[in-house]
Design an enzyme around this catalytic site. Structure first.
Site, PDB file in Angstrom:
ATOM      1  N   GLU A 148       0.617  -1.050   0.405  1.00  0.00           N
ATOM      2  CA  GLU A 148       0.065   0.141  -0.079  1.00  0.00           C
ATOM      3  C   GLU A 148       0.850   0.923   0.010  1.00  0.00           C
ATOM      4  O   GLU A 148       0.842   2.049   1.189  1.00  0.00           O
ATOM      5  CB  GLU A 148      -0.994  -0.245   0.938  1.00  0.00           C
ATOM      6  CG  GLU A 148      -1.871  -1.113   1.398  1.00  0.00           C
ATOM      7  CD  GLU A 148      -3.085  -0.980   0.234  1.00  0.00           C
ATOM      8  OE1 GLU A 148      -3.180  -0.023  -0.105  1.00  0.00           O
ATOM      9  OE2 GLU A 148      -3.645  -1.914   0.171  1.00  0.00           O
ATOM     10  N   CYS A 179      -2.431   9.603   2.100  1.00  0.00           N
ATOM     11  CA  CYS A 179      -2.007   8.711   1.213  1.00  0.00           C
ATOM     12  C   CYS A 179      -3.111   9.001  -0.003  1.00  0.00           C
ATOM     13  O   CYS A 179      -2.787   9.091  -1.428  1.00  0.00           O
ATOM     14  CB  CYS A 179      -2.064   7.278   1.343  1.00  0.00           C
ATOM     15  SG  CYS A 179      -3.668   6.065   1.435  1.00  0.00           S
TER      16      CYS A 179
HETATM   17  P1  NAD Z   1       7.904   5.399   4.612  1.00  0.00           P
HETATM   18  O1  NAD Z   1       8.636   4.417   3.428  1.00  0.00           O
HETATM   19  O2  NAD Z   1       9.288   6.328   5.347  1.00  0.00           O
HETATM   20  O3  NAD Z   1       8.288   4.267   6.539  1.00  0.00           O
HETATM   21  C1  NAD Z   1       6.731   3.206   6.005  1.00  0.00           C
HETATM   22  C2  NAD Z   1       7.300   2.414   7.110  1.00  0.00           C
HETATM   23  O4  NAD Z   1       8.852   1.577   6.498  1.00  0.00           O
HETATM   24  C3  NAD Z   1       8.243   2.797   8.376  1.00  0.00           C
HETATM   25  O5  NAD Z   1       7.416   1.777   9.363  1.00  0.00           O
HETATM   26  C4  NAD Z   1       9.631   2.699   8.298  1.00  0.00           C
HETATM   27  O6  NAD Z   1      10.138   3.329   9.537  1.00  0.00           O
HETATM   28  C5  NAD Z   1       9.628   1.468   7.096  1.00  0.00           C
HETATM   29  N1  NAD Z   1      11.078   1.629   6.926  1.00  0.00           N
HETATM   30  C6  NAD Z   1      12.080   2.358   6.606  1.00  0.00           C
HETATM   31  N2  NAD Z   1      12.883   1.851   5.583  1.00  0.00           N
HETATM   32  C7  NAD Z   1      12.800   0.332   5.409  1.00  0.00           C
HETATM   33  C8  NAD Z   1      13.793  -0.263   5.413  1.00  0.00           C
HETATM   34  N3  NAD Z   1      15.200   0.101   4.501  1.00  0.00           N
HETATM   35  N4  NAD Z   1      12.488  -1.539   5.622  1.00  0.00           N
HETATM   36  C9  NAD Z   1      10.821  -2.144   5.348  1.00  0.00           C
HETATM   37  N5  NAD Z   1      10.466  -0.823   6.508  1.00  0.00           N
HETATM   38  C10 NAD Z   1      11.238  -0.182   6.394  1.00  0.00           C
HETATM   39  O7  NAD Z   1       6.800   5.542   5.067  1.00  0.00           O
HETATM   40  P2  NAD Z   1       6.206   6.745   5.717  1.00  0.00           P
HETATM   41  O8  NAD Z   1       7.248   8.693   5.376  1.00  0.00           O
HETATM   42  O9  NAD Z   1       6.062   6.281   6.997  1.00  0.00           O
HETATM   43  O10 NAD Z   1       5.030   7.477   5.291  1.00  0.00           O
HETATM   44  C11 NAD Z   1       4.078   7.733   4.291  1.00  0.00           C
HETATM   45  C12 NAD Z   1       3.976   7.647   3.168  1.00  0.00           C
HETATM   46  O11 NAD Z   1       3.025   6.250   3.553  1.00  0.00           O
HETATM   47  C13 NAD Z   1       2.955   8.130   1.731  1.00  0.00           C
HETATM   48  O12 NAD Z   1       4.262   7.651   0.494  1.00  0.00           O
HETATM   49  C14 NAD Z   1       1.725   7.674   1.967  1.00  0.00           C
HETATM   50  O13 NAD Z   1       1.497   7.794   0.774  1.00  0.00           O
HETATM   51  C15 NAD Z   1       2.218   5.942   2.397  1.00  0.00           C
HETATM   52  N6  NAD Z   1       0.962   5.789   2.964  1.00  0.00           N
HETATM   53  C16 NAD Z   1       0.259   4.619   1.363  1.00  0.00           C
HETATM   54  C17 NAD Z   1      -1.454   4.205   2.219  1.00  0.00           C
HETATM   55  C18 NAD Z   1      -2.014   3.405   1.366  1.00  0.00           C
HETATM   56  O14 NAD Z   1      -2.809   2.768   1.354  1.00  0.00           O
HETATM   57  N7  NAD Z   1      -1.555   3.171   0.077  1.00  0.00           N
HETATM   58  C19 NAD Z   1      -1.468   4.425   3.700  1.00  0.00           C
HETATM   59  C20 NAD Z   1      -0.781   5.638   4.085  1.00  0.00           C
HETATM   60  C21 NAD Z   1       0.114   6.169   3.785  1.00  0.00           C
END
Ligand code: NAD
Length: 520
Positions: free
Chosen positions: A271, A305
């Site tokens: 997602e 998102c």
């Molecule tokens: P992010 O990608 O920075 O982090 C998401 C998660 O991934 C966090 O828990 C983070 O700690 C973890 N993470 C970081 N590095 C990682 C790695 N190398 N391997 C595995 N996990 C890792 O995103 P964010 O800034 O927390 O959230 C915003 C983003 O999320 C936006 O792009 C938004 O559109 C998206 N989002 C999508 C949906 C959806 O349903 N499509 C819903 C909510 C947010």
């Protein structure tokens, strides 16, 4: 909200209600593991940059122990009949009802949502719990007519086992519950790695739900491992002890996660980011369109998102709709979400503020003109908070680099179109495919938007904005958004392994396709 709330009184009340302290453990492996000897991360409120608490993160060995315990729980839990599992989730939903206020306000303190949106987040957990209770009695498979005499062919759905859930900061508990409650009624056990920026909400939520399990003498089902910079997230992605990993986050991180899970041929639900557009046609109800676009573009400080990031406006509306939208952007109240009347709170951190400024700089360099906004706000009494002015930009090519990226900040790019085909081409030219909307009362325009030549997104809305999905539908998007589906409809099937069963109840052994194989 009628009046302003005081930050420190709210913090003290919320921490008291939820059993949080200045230093808390971010590791639940069947019990809360004391933080001694583990690394600490500080959680700062985006409202004023004050440190709310320090969280002791999970290490490598902690993680391994946690996974072993989670599998031990699975042995027990997967044998509980599904409707009884539903009863447990019902009790969890009921317990969450008692925490709507305090947990909702914790969301406000930790990620800056307005209190009404913070409570909405908890309400969403309750809604999905209700949905999961009903689902626990509807986990059915198909029966298929067998081509062989005296044979029965059908399919059934089993739990995967231990399911990993990695969540983003912007939905700090709702997205976990979409995954966790559905996964649990199917018979899975869940390991959660939340965003470090929203760890307190994850800790408080884990506490509430596991209390219910403890009281019922059930094994732990909802495990938690907070990390500092994605280390546990990486372990989970590569860990074949997690047959299914559900990841919510940015496209950039999602690519890495997908590659790691793919490398081990595991399953993932992705997602990822959106780049959502609303089309406003001359046939729209302009009041509805204005409110729908403004809400979509500005709610949650544009950190959804599903936030509307692009407006595709019919050229005839340039002098009517657009000036009104500019005024709405200028007048919307930005500030502490604890302040009465504020609709746009802070961005999550200073990096997000830098991302806002840099995106506007790049847009201007590419020929974009700022119609309103473009300012980082220093608000009195909120020094250190991450506030920016909602910004509208026009004049960019729809496929320019900066427009193709998701900037997680209140910037709305405006494009004009003359005929609907052009609007669809603009709409679909970005790499992401999450949410889309058209504002029109013209049946032909609406149906064209919903047809195969229209929106290429996972979510399509008519006369309502791109943001604000209900739990009853399947949620997710196409293209770089990752193709995952969560929440309602039949999204539950992603949390279960399908087994096709053939039973021969006859006294012969006929083979499929008429094949004969006579060993006598
Ligand atoms: P992010 O990608 O920075 O982090 C998401 C998660 O991934 C966090 O828990 C983070 O700690 C973890 N993470 C970081 N590095 C990682 C790695 N190398 N391997 C595995 N996990 C890792 O995103 P964010 O800034 O927390 O959230 C915003 C983003 O999320 C936006 O792009 C938004 O559109 C998206 N989002 C999508 C949906 C959806 O349903 N499509 C819903 C909510 C947010």
């Amino acid at each position: 909200m009628d009046s302003n709330l005081d930050f420190h009184s709210v913090r003290d009340r919320v921490f008291g209600d939820l059993g949080l302290f200045q230093q808390v453990s971010g590791l639940y492996d069947g019990q809360w593991v004391a933080g001694e000897g583990r690394g600490l991360i500080a959680i700062h409120s985006p409202i004023n940059n004050e440190c709310l608490a320090e969280v002791a993160v999970a290490g490598e060995k902690d993680y391994d122990r946690l996974i072993e315990r989670a599998w031990a729980s699975f042995d027990e839990w997967s044998r509980v009949p599904a409707p009884k599992r539903g009863e447990v989730v019902r009790a969890i939903g009921d317990r969450l009802r008692a925490y709507v206020d305090s947990l909702g306000l914790l969301v406000t303190l930790e990620v800056g949502k307005t209190p009404v949106e913070g409570k909405g987040e908890v309400q969403e957990m309750i809604d999905i719990a209700d949905f999961a209770v009903g689902l626990s009695r509807q986990l059915y498979g198909m029966t298929i007519a067998s081509e062989r005499q005296d044979h029965r062919l059908y399919e059934q759905w089993h739990p995967y086992g231990v399911v990993g859930v990695i969540t983003a900061f912007n939905f700090p508990c709702a997205v976990w519950s979409w995954n966790a409650f559905i996964a649990a009624v199917i018979g899975n056990v869940v390991v959660w790695k939340p965003s470090p920026s929203a760890a307190l909400t994850a800790i408080a939520t884990t506490n509430i739900v596991n209390d219910v399990l403890d009281e019922q003498g059930l094994p732990p089902l909802f495990f938690l491992a907070v990390d500092g910079a994605g280390e546990i997230g990486q372990r989970m992605s590569s860990d074949s002890r997690l047959p299914l990993l559900s990841f919510t986050g940015s496209v950039r991180t999602g690519r890495e996660v997908a590659a790691r899970v793919g490398e081990r041929l595991g399953r993932s639900i992705l997602e990822l980011g959106g780049n959502n557009a609303a089309i406003v046609t001359p046939e729209a109800d302009m009041e509805i369109a204005l409110r729908g676009v403004a809400f979509g573009a500005l709610a949650t400080a544009a950190q959804r998102c599903t936030t509307t990031r692009r407006l595709i406006l019919h050229e005839s509306l340039s002098d009517s709709f657009l000036p009104r939208l500019v005024e709405a952007f200028r007048n919307v109240k930005v500030g502490s979400p604890l302040e009465s009347g504020v609709l746009v709170g802070p961005l999550i951190d200073s990096r997000a503020v830098d991302g806002y400024s840099s995106a506007i700089g790049r847009a201007e360099a590419a020929g974009g003109q700022v119609l309103v906004g473009n300012s980082v706000l220093a608000l009195p009494g909120l020094e250190g908070g991450n506030y920016v002015a909602p910004t509208l930009i026009e004049g960019l090519p729809p496929d320019s680099d900066i427009v193709s990226e998701e900037t997680f900040a209140p910037i709305l790019y405006v494009f004009r179109y003359s005929d609907l085909q052009e609007a669809f081409a603009i709409h679909n030219c970005v790499p992401q495919g999450l949410s889309s909307a058209i504002f029109s009362n013209n049946l032909r325009e609406v149906e064209a938007f919903l047809s195969v030549i229209g929106s290429d997104c996972g979510l399509a809305s008519v006369n309502t904005g791109t943001a604000g999905a209900e739990i009853g539908g399947a949620f997710g998007g196409e293209k770089e958004t990752g193709g995952g589906r969560e929440s309602g409809s039949d999204a539950w099937k992603a949390y279960a392994r399908r087994q096709t069963v053939t039973v021969n109840y006859g006294d012969q052994l006929p083979l499929a396709q008429g094949v004969t194989f006579d060993v006598n």
